[in-house]
Design a protein around this motif. Structure first.
Motif, mmCIF file in Angstrom:
data_model
loop_
_atom_site.group_PDB
_atom_site.id
_atom_site.type_symbol
_atom_site.label_atom_id
_atom_site.label_comp_id
_atom_site.label_asym_id
_atom_site.label_seq_id
_atom_site.Cartn_x
_atom_site.Cartn_y
_atom_site.Cartn_z
ATOM 1 N N SER A 2 0.837 -1.311 0.170
ATOM 2 C CA SER A 2 -0.051 0.023 -0.180
ATOM 3 C C SER A 2 0.751 1.159 0.021
ATOM 4 C CB SER A 2 -1.080 0.114 1.283
ATOM 5 O OG SER A 2 -1.707 1.185 1.366
ATOM 6 N N GLU A 3 2.120 1.376 0.551
ATOM 7 C CA GLU A 3 2.810 2.302 0.919
ATOM 8 C C GLU A 3 4.081 2.340 -0.005
ATOM 9 O OE1 GLU A 3 1.941 5.159 2.231
ATOM 10 O OE2 GLU A 3 0.167 4.068 3.164
ATOM 11 N N SER A 4 4.272 1.527 -1.171
ATOM 12 C CA SER A 4 5.468 1.399 -2.019
ATOM 13 C C SER A 4 5.214 2.419 -2.902
ATOM 14 C CB SER A 4 5.238 0.263 -2.664
ATOM 15 O OG SER A 4 4.122 -0.139 -3.504
ATOM 16 N N VAL A 5 6.410 2.565 -3.706
ATOM 17 C CA VAL A 5 6.396 3.764 -4.592
ATOM 18 C C VAL A 5 5.548 3.315 -5.978
ATOM 19 C CG1 VAL A 5 8.053 4.946 -6.663
ATOM 20 C CG2 VAL A 5 8.915 4.386 -4.093
ATOM 21 N N LYS A 38 12.455 6.875 -8.430
ATOM 22 C CA LYS A 38 12.232 6.131 -7.187
ATOM 23 C C LYS A 38 13.319 6.122 -6.264
ATOM 24 C CE LYS A 38 9.191 2.421 -9.141
ATOM 25 N NZ LYS A 38 9.112 1.027 -9.537
ATOM 26 N N PRO A 39 13.661 7.615 -5.708
ATOM 27 C CA PRO A 39 14.955 7.731 -4.987
ATOM 28 C C PRO A 39 14.333 7.553 -3.487
ATOM 29 C CG PRO A 39 14.086 9.824 -5.806
ATOM 30 C CD PRO A 39 13.330 8.783 -6.620
ATOM 31 N N MET A 40 13.073 7.720 -3.294
ATOM 32 C CA MET A 40 12.504 7.418 -2.097
ATOM 33 C C MET A 40 10.890 7.128 -1.979
ATOM 34 S SD MET A 40 12.340 11.596 -1.150
ATOM 35 C CE MET A 40 11.388 12.853 -2.113
ATOM 36 N N ARG A 41 10.420 6.753 -0.908
ATOM 37 C CA ARG A 41 8.849 6.314 -0.855
ATOM 38 C C ARG A 41 8.549 6.890 0.506
ATOM 39 N NH1 ARG A 41 9.871 -0.141 -0.236
ATOM 40 N NH2 ARG A 41 10.943 0.025 1.889
ATOM 41 N N VAL A 42 7.367 6.943 0.537
ATOM 42 C CA VAL A 42 6.679 7.261 2.004
ATOM 43 C C VAL A 42 6.957 6.458 3.220
ATOM 44 C CG1 VAL A 42 4.514 7.603 3.185
ATOM 45 C CG2 VAL A 42 4.527 8.104 0.687
ATOM 46 N N GLY A 43 7.561 7.085 4.148
ATOM 47 C CA GLY A 43 8.178 6.341 5.446
ATOM 48 C C GLY A 43 9.565 6.675 5.395
#
Length: 625
Positions: A326-329, A396-401
């Motif tokens: 759910s919180e992936s890029v 995709k250098p970062m994602r939520v969290g």
């Protein structure tokens, strides 16, 4: 009066037959002739008479849906004789029939010229080729105008001004007697007082006079029915709203589904309410047109709302599959793509609806080409942020969290949006960064580290002896190699230099964790053990200081100085003085003459490197004894 009714019916039937004979039986789909004012006027009156005859003979006695649809079909010929180009498309369903009904009553109550005095197609072709574009019924303001462009070019239709003033004309002549036979007198009053096929005319006639009295052009019972319909629709929407509020705090897909319920309910209620009010209650005139426009507006807004909510619901349905966290890029990229599709679909529906409501949307859009450059310049930051956001999702250098370092700040990613990204700093402050700016920053993703670095410079006092220094280095290496959370392949402890106030040692190694609090605990444990090692070696940590030594100068060693001078003189005498460089023979002889690892080290004993490579040619052992 009763004796006149059979004659009126007979006249109506004859008019219907004449209208039918006007068409070629071999071409049943051929449209009525509107090539001249005479043809248009005859087609209009014949069609309206056919409606009155069908109303009298069928619908009033048998108000079924089939009879109602037959009336609508018969009335289409009359509606097509009106120029409704200046009426919003959404309002034509009520404005057209109301105007046609009023015009029919007016034309049946005024003196019309003889048919041969009304221009026909032959009279519209003068020798000079200048055919008239407009004909006005004598002694009236009712005009038939030739259409100049479009699919109906060349046809004569009742002008837009005539359509707009049809109600006014009717009010001025409704007290006059009929001048031509009509199959159903007072057709306008019957329509005003009656409803659709679900509300038979007999029911409305049985109502008290107070409920049949006209109010603002509508029978009073229609206002009562409209209030009841609006009340039921409001109750329905309120219940759906209460149900939709239960989606808070649950799975994202369930929440999106709950949010989707309200626009679907509005989209369902608006057409149903419009049908019941406009068809069954039969609101007419300006009230019916206004209500139709209002319901069309609500329907188009609800359609745009449905599309806006449908996109995230479909996105959450895709994300709900087991392979997409759910919180992936990927999940956020799906949400962003769905939101963009929702925006485009919503704008398209709003533009289409605005055009149907009579707003010149497409003209405005076409006119934007003139100021397109200015708009593009004004929208440049928005476009940059949009492209920056897409770059963030693509790279995709970062994602939520994730814990990231961006510029000089450190924070946790809370949301990646279309225009900006929200970061929660270590001081718990929320920072919103435009995607265009964030895309240009170096982003250090600390969460994605597979291990974390310990790198500490340990400064020892200058009073530390070489043997103490060796002891500290050995114990530091033992500590790093033996610690279970330090990767042994990367662990090292070295003497790295002479500082201004200290002898500098460096401890280096990777800790097998990516959790910051756990790393802090491991580093703390290692640093405390380093302090123990320094204390055990009998030395101490250095701090910035200056030491003043007071003593007697012993002078230079004369014997060693004389030996050095003699050695240099011997090199001169032999022609072997190595300045500016060593000779090739000297350089070759000196190569690998320094012992490393030093004598006594573990590596020297195990590898056998304690002897010189040229021991066979030089018996001198330079090692200290």
């Amino acid at each position: 009066m009763a004796s006149l009714r059979p004659a009126l019916c007979l006249a109506a039937l004859m008019l219907v037959k004449l209208g039918a004979l006007a068409q070629d039986p071999a071409h049943p789909l051929q449209p009525p002739d509107r090539s001249s004012p005479r043809a248009t006027l005859q087609s209009f009156l014949a069609s309206a008479d056919a409606v009155g005859a069908s109303l009298r003979s069928n619908y009033l006695t048998q108000p079924t849906r089939a009879n109602f649809e037959r009336l609508s079909t018969l009335g289409n010929v009359a509606l097509q004789s009106l120029d409704l180009s200046e009426v919003p498309p959404a309002a034509r369903a009520k404005t057209g029939p109301t105007a046609a009904l009023a015009l029919y009553e007016v034309l049946s109550r005024i003196a019309l010229p003889a048919p041969d005095q009304i221009p026909d197609a032959a009279q519209l072709k003068p020798p000079d080729g200048k055919a008239p574009l407009r004909w006005v019924i004598p002694n009236t303001e009712i005009a038939l105008v030739r259409v100049q462009e479009g699919p109906r070019s060349g046809e004569f239709l009742f002008s837009p001004d005539t359509v707009a003033r049809a109600g006014e004309f009717y009010e001025r002549v409704n007290a006059l007697p009929y001048r031509r036979p009509v199959p159903q007198p007072h057709l306008h009053e019957i329509v005003v007082a009656g409803g659709g096929w679900m509300v038979p005319y007999a029911w409305t006639q049985a109502l008290p006079p107070a409920l049949r009295a006209p109010i603002a052009g509508q029978a009073a019972w229609k206002w009562v029915g409209l209030v009841l319909l609006l009340g039921v629709a409001t109750l329905f929407l309120w219940l759906v709203f209460r149900v939709s509020q239960r989606g808070d705090g649950v799975h994202p897909f369930v929440r999106a589904l709950a949010q989707f319920a309200m626009p679907v309910a509005v989209l369902t209620a608006a057409p149903a309410l419009a049908y019941l009010a406009l068809v069954q209650l039969n609101l007419i005139g300006s009230v019916g047109a206004a209500f139709g426009l209002a319901m069309a507006t609500v329907a188009y807004l609800a359609g745009a709302w449905v599309w806006w909510r449908l996109a995230p619901m479909v996105a959450e349905a895709i994300i709900a599959s087991p392979n997409i966290p759910s919180e992936s890029v990927d999940a956020h990229l799906i949400r962003i793509s769905a939101r963009l599709i929702g925006i485009l679909g919503t704008m398209a529906l709003l533009a289409f609806g605005a055009d149907r409501l009579g707003l010149p949307v497409y003209g405005i859009i076409a006119g934007l080409g003139v100021g397109g450059l200015a708009i593009a310049l004004a929208a440049q930051p928005t476009i940059e942020n949009l492209i920056g956001g897409m770059n963030l999702f693509a790279d995709k250098p970062m994602r939520v969290g994730d814990l990231c370092k961006y510029g000089d700040a450190l924070g946790v990613v809370e949301a990646i949006g279309i225009r900006s990204t929200r970061m929660r700093g270590i001081d718990r402050a929320l920072t919103t960064i435009p995607n265009a700016a964030l895309d240009k920053m170096p982003i250090v993703n600390l969460t994605r580290r597979d291990c974390m670095l310990i790198q500490a410079v340990i400064g020892l006092r200058y009073e530390t002896t070489p043997e103490q220094l060796r002891y500290v280095l050995v114990k530091l290496r033992e500590l790093l190699l033996g610690h279970p959370r330090v990767q042994p392949d990367t662990a090292r402890a070295r003497f790295v230099g002479f500082g201004a106030s200290s002898l500098d040692l460096e401890a280096f190694g990777y800790v097998t964790t990516s959790d910051w609090p756990e790393f802090l605990g491991i580093r703390e444990d290692i640093l405390l053990r380093v302090m123990d090692i320094v204390e055990q070696a009998g030395t101490g940590m250095a701090f910035p200081s200056q030491t003043l030594y007071v003593g007697r100068d012993g002078g230079l060693d004369a014997a060693k100085a004389a030996a050095a001078v003699a050695q240099v003189q011997a090199w001169r005498d032999e022609g072997a003085l190595p300045f500016p460089n060593f000779s090739p023979e000297q350089a070759d002889r000196l190569r690998a003459s320094v012992l490393f690892p030093p004598v006594g080290s573990v590596e020297a004993v195990h590898t056998g490197t304690g002897a010189r490579a040229d021991a066979g040619t030089d018996d001198r052992d330079p090692r200290p004894r």
